[in-house]
Design a protein around this motif. Structure first.
Motif, mmCIF file in Angstrom:
data_model
loop_
_atom_site.group_PDB
_atom_site.id
_atom_site.type_symbol
_atom_site.label_atom_id
_atom_site.label_comp_id
_atom_site.label_asym_id
_atom_site.label_seq_id
_atom_site.Cartn_x
_atom_site.Cartn_y
_atom_site.Cartn_z
ATOM 1 N N SER A 1 3.032 51.838 -11.452
ATOM 2 C CA SER A 1 3.933 50.847 -12.062
ATOM 3 C C SER A 1 3.175 49.717 -12.753
ATOM 4 O O SER A 1 3.582 48.567 -12.686
ATOM 5 C CB SER A 1 4.849 50.257 -10.983
ATOM 6 O OG SER A 1 4.074 49.660 -9.950
ATOM 7 N N ARG B 1 2.052 47.169 -15.505
ATOM 8 C CA ARG B 1 2.638 46.595 -16.713
ATOM 9 C C ARG B 1 1.707 46.839 -17.893
ATOM 10 O O ARG B 1 0.510 47.040 -17.726
ATOM 11 C CB ARG B 1 2.845 45.097 -16.533
ATOM 12 C CG ARG B 1 3.757 44.702 -15.377
ATOM 13 C CD ARG B 1 3.770 43.198 -15.233
ATOM 14 N NE ARG B 1 2.418 42.665 -15.043
ATOM 15 C CZ ARG B 1 2.089 41.388 -15.188
ATOM 16 N NH1 ARG B 1 2.999 40.505 -15.560
ATOM 17 N NH2 ARG B 1 0.845 40.996 -14.979
ATOM 18 N N LYS B 2 2.269 46.829 -19.088
ATOM 19 C CA LYS B 2 1.437 47.010 -20.274
ATOM 20 C C LYS B 2 0.369 45.919 -20.344
ATOM 21 O O LYS B 2 -0.765 46.170 -20.773
ATOM 22 C CB LYS B 2 2.311 46.995 -21.525
ATOM 23 C CG LYS B 2 3.253 48.190 -21.608
ATOM 24 C CD LYS B 2 4.212 48.067 -22.789
ATOM 25 C CE LYS B 2 5.200 49.222 -22.807
ATOM 26 N NZ LYS B 2 6.174 49.106 -23.911
ATOM 27 N N GLU B 3 0.730 44.705 -19.918
ATOM 28 C CA GLU B 3 -0.226 43.610 -19.926
ATOM 29 C C GLU B 3 -1.397 43.892 -18.983
ATOM 30 O O GLU B 3 -2.550 43.567 -19.277
ATOM 31 C CB GLU B 3 0.461 42.301 -19.524
ATOM 32 C CG GLU B 3 1.466 41.799 -20.539
ATOM 33 C CD GLU B 3 2.839 42.439 -20.393
ATOM 34 O OE1 GLU B 3 2.986 43.359 -19.555
ATOM 35 O OE2 GLU B 3 3.756 42.017 -21.113
ATOM 36 N N ASP B 4 -1.114 44.516 -17.817
ATOM 37 C CA ASP B 4 -2.171 44.866 -16.869
ATOM 38 C C ASP B 4 -3.146 45.865 -17.492
ATOM 39 O O ASP B 4 -4.359 45.745 -17.349
ATOM 40 C CB ASP B 4 -1.576 45.477 -15.592
ATOM 41 C CG ASP B 4 -0.786 44.476 -14.767
ATOM 42 O OD1 ASP B 4 -1.147 43.286 -14.770
ATOM 43 O OD2 ASP B 4 0.182 44.887 -14.099
ATOM 44 N N SER C 1 -1.461 57.243 -14.594
ATOM 45 C CA SER C 1 -0.268 56.956 -13.827
ATOM 46 C C SER C 1 -0.131 57.942 -12.666
ATOM 47 O O SER C 1 -0.414 59.135 -12.810
ATOM 48 C CB SER C 1 0.967 57.054 -14.727
ATOM 49 O OG SER C 1 2.148 56.963 -13.952
ATOM 50 N N THR D 1 2.195 53.995 -22.632
ATOM 51 C CA THR D 1 1.788 52.614 -22.366
ATOM 52 C C THR D 1 1.907 51.709 -23.590
ATOM 53 O O THR D 1 2.152 50.526 -23.463
ATOM 54 C CB THR D 1 0.335 52.567 -21.860
ATOM 55 O OG1 THR D 1 -0.496 53.296 -22.757
ATOM 56 C CG2 THR D 1 0.233 53.148 -20.479
#
Length: 202
Positions: A85, A87-90, A104, A130
């Motif tokens: 899970s 995030r795109k920012e991660d 993933s 992503t």
């Protein structure tokens, strides 16, 4: 020669499943551990692994930048983020600090094995959904969240100056520099000086 792969995953069932699956391939020799501390100990003992798969959330590493010392310890060999899970920012930050991709836990087994092969062979890998390129954070954007004084402090941090040296250079009290450093960490989402300098390098 088999590629040595380290799976850092605190959910033991997931860790075992990934290792067992990779173990079916003659090209891979996977081992697992449950924390960042264990990963660092194994790298120190055995040398850099051909690939390290790092779970985003570990007992002793809860943000992407917490994994920076594992990337450093693995001496240039690939490290990739592993999460169900993220995030795109991660994912964007992971790439910025030196990770080679994102896998993933929801991937098909065949896709997962293909990703491992690509990473071991020196290629980057991102799961298709992503869309990282759209949201890659720029150091310049984060810099805009800092005050003028905080930007000056950060610039001197990037030159390797200590708080004492920065206080002399800027002619301000050392405790003021310390407060600026703490605020910088909070605003850009890091915990250590090394993480701040790496994330904000441009």
């Amino acid at each position: 020669m088999q590629s040595q792969i380290l799976v850092v995953e605190d959910q033991v069932m997931v860790q075992d499943a990934l290792c067992l699956y990779m173990d079916t391939c003659d090209d891979f020799h996977p081992v697992g551990c449950e924390s960042k501390a264990d990963a660092l100990a194994l790298i120190a003992e055995n040398g850099a692994y051909d690939l390290v798969l790092l779970d985003l959330q570990l007992p002793d590493a809860t943000t992407v930048t917490d994994h920076l010392d594992v990337i450093t310890a693995n001496a240039g060999k690939p490290v990739a983020l592993l999460s169900g899970s993220a995030r795109k920012e991660d994912v964007s930050v992971a790439l910025k600090i030196g990770m080679k991709g994102y896998l993933s836990k929801k991937m098909r087994a065949s896709d997962f094995m293909d990703a491992v092969h690509q990473l071991v062979n020196g290629k980057n890998y991102l799961v298709e959904d992503t869309e990282v390129a759209v949201v890659t954070p720029k150091a310049e954007q984060l810099l805009k969240t800092l005050s003028k004084m905080e930007q000056q402090v950060l610039t001197l941090m990037k030159l390797g100056m200590s708080n004492v040296q920065i206080s002399v250079e800027l002619n301000v009290r050392q405790n003021h520099v310390a407060r600026c450093v703490t605020t910088i960490y909070r605003k850009i989402g890091v915990r250590t000086r090394l993480q701040a300098v790496t994330l904000m390098h441009f």
